[in-house]
Design a protein around this motif. Structure first.
Motif, PDB file in Angstrom:
ATOM      1  N   GLY A   1       0.912  -1.192  -0.093  1.00 14.91           N
ATOM      2  CA  GLY A   1       0.152   0.121   0.171  1.00 14.91           C
ATOM      3  C   GLY A   1       0.958   1.220  -0.273  1.00 14.91           C
ATOM      4  N   ALA A   2       2.140   1.216  -0.318  1.00 14.54           N
ATOM      5  CA  ALA A   2       2.961   2.380  -0.444  1.00 14.54           C
ATOM      6  C   ALA A   2       2.347   3.560  -1.247  1.00 14.54           C
ATOM      7  N   ARG A   3       2.643   4.631  -0.913  1.00 13.06           N
ATOM      8  CA  ARG A   3       2.392   6.052  -1.762  1.00 13.06           C
ATOM      9  C   ARG A   3       3.111   7.013  -1.794  1.00 13.06           C
ATOM     10  N   PHE A   4       3.471   7.575  -2.834  1.00 19.60           N
ATOM     11  CA  PHE A   4       4.178   8.915  -2.901  1.00 19.60           C
ATOM     12  C   PHE A   4       3.409  10.106  -3.589  1.00 19.60           C
ATOM     13  N   ASN A   5       3.474  11.341  -2.999  1.00 20.49           N
ATOM     14  CA  ASN A   5       2.960  12.395  -3.774  1.00 20.49           C
ATOM     15  C   ASN A   5       3.750  13.548  -3.093  1.00 20.49           C
ATOM     16  N   GLN A   6       4.843  13.992  -3.576  1.00 22.32           N
ATOM     17  CA  GLN A   6       5.548  15.189  -2.918  1.00 22.32           C
ATOM     18  C   GLN A   6       6.526  15.888  -4.086  1.00 22.32           C
ATOM     19  N   THR A   7       6.684  17.111  -3.849  1.00 19.67           N
ATOM     20  CA  THR A   7       7.583  17.813  -4.667  1.00 19.67           C
ATOM     21  C   THR A   7       8.928  17.589  -4.663  1.00 19.67           C
ATOM     22  N   ILE A   8       9.614  17.615  -5.856  1.00 17.64           N
ATOM     23  CA  ILE A   8      11.013  17.162  -5.907  1.00 17.64           C
ATOM     24  C   ILE A   8      11.824  18.617  -5.880  1.00 17.64           C
ATOM     25  N   TYR A   9      11.408  19.665  -6.855  1.00 17.35           N
ATOM     26  CA  TYR A   9      11.961  20.867  -7.023  1.00 17.35           C
ATOM     27  C   TYR A   9      11.057  21.958  -7.415  1.00 17.35           C
TER      28      TYR A   9
ATOM     29  N   LEU B   1      -7.111  26.704 -18.790  1.00 17.55           N
ATOM     30  CA  LEU B   1      -8.395  26.944 -18.036  1.00 17.55           C
ATOM     31  C   LEU B   1      -8.471  26.386 -16.522  1.00 17.55           C
ATOM     32  N   ILE B   2      -7.804  25.222 -16.394  1.00 12.97           N
ATOM     33  CA  ILE B   2      -7.359  24.812 -14.937  1.00 12.97           C
ATOM     34  C   ILE B   2      -6.795  25.711 -14.225  1.00 12.97           C
ATOM     35  N   ALA B   3      -5.678  26.268 -14.898  1.00 16.99           N
ATOM     36  CA  ALA B   3      -4.937  27.085 -13.983  1.00 16.99           C
ATOM     37  C   ALA B   3      -5.814  28.587 -13.821  1.00 16.99           C
ATOM     38  N   ALA B   4      -6.421  28.834 -14.669  1.00 20.37           N
ATOM     39  CA  ALA B   4      -7.179  30.383 -14.471  1.00 20.37           C
ATOM     40  C   ALA B   4      -8.472  30.193 -13.445  1.00 20.37           C
ATOM     41  N   PHE B   5      -8.958  28.872 -13.614  1.00 17.67           N
ATOM     42  CA  PHE B   5     -10.198  28.768 -12.623  1.00 17.67           C
ATOM     43  C   PHE B   5      -9.950  28.122 -11.251  1.00 17.67           C
ATOM     44  N   ALA B   6      -8.972  26.876 -11.344  1.00 17.41           N
ATOM     45  CA  ALA B   6      -8.915  26.648 -10.057  1.00 17.41           C
ATOM     46  C   ALA B   6      -7.438  27.138  -9.294  1.00 17.41           C
ATOM     47  N   GLY B   7      -6.775  27.830 -10.071  1.00 16.13           N
ATOM     48  CA  GLY B   7      -5.709  28.579  -9.170  1.00 16.13           C
ATOM     49  C   GLY B   7      -4.571  27.830  -8.904  1.00 16.13           C
ATOM     50  N   THR B   8      -4.211  26.638  -9.863  1.00 14.47           N
ATOM     51  CA  THR B   8      -3.329  25.654  -9.093  1.00 14.47           C
ATOM     52  C   THR B   8      -2.806  24.891 -10.444  1.00 14.47           C
ATOM     53  N   LEU B   9      -1.812  24.300 -10.459  1.00 17.59           N
ATOM     54  CA  LEU B   9      -1.205  23.232 -11.407  1.00 17.59           C
ATOM     55  C   LEU B   9      -1.344  21.816 -10.783  1.00 17.59           C
ATOM     56  N   SER B  10      -1.632  21.686  -9.356  1.00 16.09           N
ATOM     57  CA  SER B  10      -1.321  20.569  -8.660  1.00 16.09           C
ATOM     58  C   SER B  10      -2.521  19.624  -9.100  1.00 16.09           C
ATOM     59  N   TYR B  11      -2.258  18.251  -9.350  1.00 16.64           N
ATOM     60  CA  TYR B  11      -3.581  17.463  -9.533  1.00 16.64           C
ATOM     61  C   TYR B  11      -4.391  17.284  -8.336  1.00 16.64           C
ATOM     62  N   ALA B  12      -3.807  17.149  -7.164  1.00 20.19           N
ATOM     63  CA  ALA B  12      -4.520  17.065  -6.076  1.00 20.19           C
ATOM     64  C   ALA B  12      -5.437  18.312  -5.592  1.00 20.19           C
TER      65      ALA B  12
ATOM     66  N   ASP C   1       0.872   6.158  -7.121  1.00 18.87           N
ATOM     67  CA  ASP C   1      -0.106   5.314  -6.821  1.00 18.87           C
ATOM     68  C   ASP C   1      -0.064   3.949  -7.755  1.00 18.87           C
ATOM     69  N   GLY C   2      -1.302   3.354  -7.676  1.00 22.38           N
ATOM     70  CA  GLY C   2      -1.448   2.030  -8.421  1.00 22.38           C
ATOM     71  C   GLY C   2      -1.245   2.288  -9.804  1.00 22.38           C
ATOM     72  N   LEU C   3      -1.918   3.403 -10.442  1.00 25.69           N
ATOM     73  CA  LEU C   3      -1.965   3.719 -11.880  1.00 25.69           C
ATOM     74  C   LEU C   3      -0.622   3.993 -12.424  1.00 25.69           C
ATOM     75  N   THR C   4       0.183   5.094 -11.516  1.00 29.32           N
ATOM     76  CA  THR C   4       1.386   5.414 -11.903  1.00 29.32           C
ATOM     77  C   THR C   4       2.413   3.948 -11.869  1.00 29.32           C
ATOM     78  N   ALA C   5       2.226   3.378 -10.901  1.00 30.52           N
ATOM     79  CA  ALA C   5       3.271   1.987 -10.685  1.00 30.52           C
ATOM     80  C   ALA C   5       3.059   1.285 -11.893  1.00 30.52           C
ATOM     81  N   MET C   6       1.925   0.875 -12.095  1.00 29.67           N
ATOM     82  CA  MET C   6       1.745  -0.027 -13.324  1.00 29.67           C
ATOM     83  C   MET C   6       2.221   0.737 -14.609  1.00 29.67           C
TER      84      MET C   6
END
Length: 678
Positions: free
Chosen positions: A67-75, A197-208, A92-97
């Motif tokens: 059940g290991a997971r990772f979601n961090q900024t590297i740089y 559009l995501i950057a403009a209306f959500a104000g972020t580029l992060s998935y989460a 996560d599962g999708l990325t690891a596969m």
């Protein structure tokens, strides 16, 4: 209990292939003085990909078992206002596969390339390119933000351009890589609009952070319209996927990309790059689940691609192009699954397809080597006798492709068909018909290829000097054509990857369908609103294990359609060999349409390209020269010149003229003030 993965280990996954690419590309080419030879070039690049594969396999085990997971900024690159631009990993599962699939297939291709490219002058450069591609694809699938996703997206496009045009002295290769580049720019324009559009209306580029604000975005409308903002965002993102994953009508680049060496067909156009769009939509499932309009659009586009690209595979005579159109059709199946909200099913087919399609492409390359670089299946036959390993692995890949029960493709393909059957979205009826008809079509063209190449009468001794449907097409300049020699089995560096890919092509579906579709492998990677789209939940109730599914598959209409396609191919190309030519004459207009690929290339070249050129000339002549230069720039100069000429005439130099002007001026002013005084 969930564990955290090591950031340094994850960082080594993309950087190891990058290091190999840099060493081979700089020190192994004229750019760096050819300081290392072929052996060191392929050693460095294979070692880099092998390191990435080992770490990816360990990561997959940790994710699946612990059940290991990772979601961090590297740089963190920079911050503009509140918008952070950074490099980060989400595992996560999708990325690891995806990491496992990309690195495994890439490793097989690297080993295979030693044998396939041994006579080529660009040997070191090719190894550098394919390692650079592996780095780019890993950055794409491991990203946790839209900026890094876009970087990886464009990087794989760039390396694809370099690889398709690898033989840059070959005009058809140059045309093909430019075509791929331009068509993908069309899709990428939509993709960057969606990110903007995501950057403009959500104000972020992060998935989460974006997914956390998805419900808020769903309540907004696109400014100036009554369109739902989330629908516009999703369709823009999917247009990017249409280009990268070659969906109709942005599919036209992929068949021509076969102009590149065969190893890149397996790496880029079967297993990894073209599936980037499928991966992206699955990753964005929290957004796509909010728009049934976008899902219906995806469903219909995928259905058109799955069926109509399959039809084109029936008439192809180049062994690589048959497999290329098969790729287009299977990408359509994956897209249909995305539209039916069966994201995990789409990704499951992405994985199984990666193994058996890479196998089929590499087997096609092995046949090309054995046939002394003849690619026309009409001049083969009975190759089974001379190339037993290539024959059996090709048969395994073909059985997996058509969805034979117990083979990998059966589990994913049948799951797609079932998901579409249960979908209630507009367009689902047409999509179900398309994927069912596609089963028969896939079986027919796959075994047409198989029978013409590996069975029947030997025809390679009758082959003309150069086989091509296009007489203007030049033969491959880097390979020596000698079709009249007896075929031979390929060297071990070619056959070992075939054998290693054949195993997962048989068993991977049986082993993984439970956890990937009906378990919790994708539980925090893919989101489905089961109240609005309950299809996957209904499939879960009907699933009783992989073995039971295979037994039931033997009695399903899907199996009988596939069997009918195989039998018809056997009858037409092994028994009644005169029948195909007779059918071609009877249905000549249909054949013409298929031969011209629905005239899509003609339309693009004669309508869109010429229209763009006419528009460009019109803007240049009418806009730039006439309006800007003629009216605004030169016109203003003419007005100033005219006014100066008029005023110059008033400057006569005679005092009495100036005195008269003063008297007239005083008179006018006096008259004006008197009039105002009234």
């Amino acid at each position: 209990m969930s564990q955290t993965l090591s950031a340094s280990a994850l960082l080594a996954v993309p950087l190891a292939p990058l290091a190999g690419a840099a060493l081979a590309g700089i020190l192994g080419t004229t750019f760096g003085g050819n300081r290392i030879g072929r052996t060191l070039s392929h050693t460095f690049t294979i070692l880099g990909v092998f390191i990435a594969f080992v770490i990816s396999a360990m990561t997959l085990k940790s994710v699946a078992m612990d059940g290991a997971r990772f979601n961090q900024t590297i740089y963190e690159w920079m911050v503009v206002g509140g918008l952070k631009m950074e490099v980060g990993f989400l595992v996560d599962g999708l990325t690891a596969m995806m990491m496992f699939v990309v690195t495994f297939v890439s490793l097989m291709v690297h080993i295979y390339t030693i044998g396939y490219m041994e006579e080529d002058d660009g040997y070191n450069r090719f190894f550098s390119y394919i390692s650079l591609f592996t780095f780019s694809m890993l950055m794409l699938v491991m990203s946790n933000n839209f900026l890094q996703l876009f970087f990886g997206w464009e990087a794989v496009g760039l390396v694809s351009y370099l690889l398709i045009g690898f033989w840059f002295n070959k005009p058809s290769a140059i045309f093909a890589n430019m075509k791929a580049f331009l068509v993908n720019r069309v899709g990428d324009f939509g993709f960057i609009l969606g990110i903007g559009l995501i950057a403009a209306f959500a104000g972020t580029l992060s998935y989460a952070e974006t997914f956390a604000k998805a419900e808020e975005i769903a309540k907004l409308t696109f400014p100036g319209t009554d369109w739902m903002l989330v629908t516009v965002i999703c369709i823009c993102l999917f247009i990017g996927a249409m280009g990268k994953s070659a969906q109709f009508p942005l599919h036209v680049w992929l068949p021509d990309s076969m102009e590149g060496p065969t190893p890149i067909s397996a790496l880029i156009h079967a297993a990894t790059m073209v599936t980037a769009g499928i991966f992206m939509v699955a990753r964005m499932s929290p957004l796509f689940e909010l728009s049934d309009v976008a899902l219906s659009f995806i469903l219909v586009i995928g259905a058109i691609t799955a069926l109509f690209m399959g039809f084109l595979g029936i008439i192809q005579n180049d062994i690589k192009r048959v497999v290329a159109y098969s790729t287009l059709s299977q990408l359509g199946y994956m897209t249909v699954a995305l539209g039916a909200s069966a994201y995990s099913v789409a990704v499951f087919h992405l994985m199984t397809h990666a193994f058996f399609k890479a196998l089929l492409f590499l087997a096609a390359g092995s046949v090309i080597i054995g046939m002394h670089h003849n690619q026309d299946i009409r001049w083969m036959g009975n190759v089974r006798k001379y190339m037993p390993i290539t024959w059996i692995t090709s048969l395994i890949g073909s059985l997996a492709l058509i969805g034979t029960p117990l083979f990998a493709g059966f589990y994913s393909k049948d799951s797609i068909i079932e998901a579409v059957h249960l979908s209630k979205l507009p367009g689902a009826g047409f999509a179900y018909f398309a994927v069912m008809a596609g089963v028969f079509v896939t079986a027919f063209y796959s075994f047409r290829l198989y029978f013409l190449v590996f069975h029947g009468k030997e025809r390679f001794d009758q082959a003309p000097a150069h086989h091509s449907d296009d007489p203007a097409e030049e033969p491959d300049p880097h390979h020596h054509h000698d079709e009249h020699h007896t075929p031979h089995e390929s060297p071990w560096v070619v056959t070992v990857p075939l054998i290693l890919l054949a195993f997962p092509s048989v068993v991977i579906g049986f082993l993984t369908i439970g956890p990937m579709l009906y378990g919790d492998f994708f539980k925090d990677a893919i989101f489905v609103n089961l109240e609005r789209h309950p299809g996957l939940e209904e499939m879960t109730k009907e699933f009783h294990g992989a073995a039971a599914m295979a037994l039931h598959g033997l009695t399903s209409p899907v199996f009988w359609l596939a069997l009918a396609g195989v039998v018809l191919a056997w009858y037409m190309y092994m028994v009644n060999t005169a029948l195909p030519a007779r059918i071609q004459r009877m249905f000549r207009p249909v054949y013409e349409v298929l031969e011209n690929k629905y005239y899509m290339d003609w339309f693009n070249e004669n309508v869109l390209a010429r229209g763009a050129r006419l528009l460009g000339v019109g803007l240049w002549k009418g806009g730039d020269q006439a309006v800007i230069d003629g009216t605004m720039v030169n016109g203003s100069a003419h007005v100033v010149g005219w006014f100066a000429g008029v005023t110059r005439r008033l400057q006569s130099g005679y005092i009495y003229h100036y005195a008269l002007a003063m008297i007239v001026g005083v008179f006018v002013l006096m008259t004006w003030f008197v009039w105002l005084g009234r």
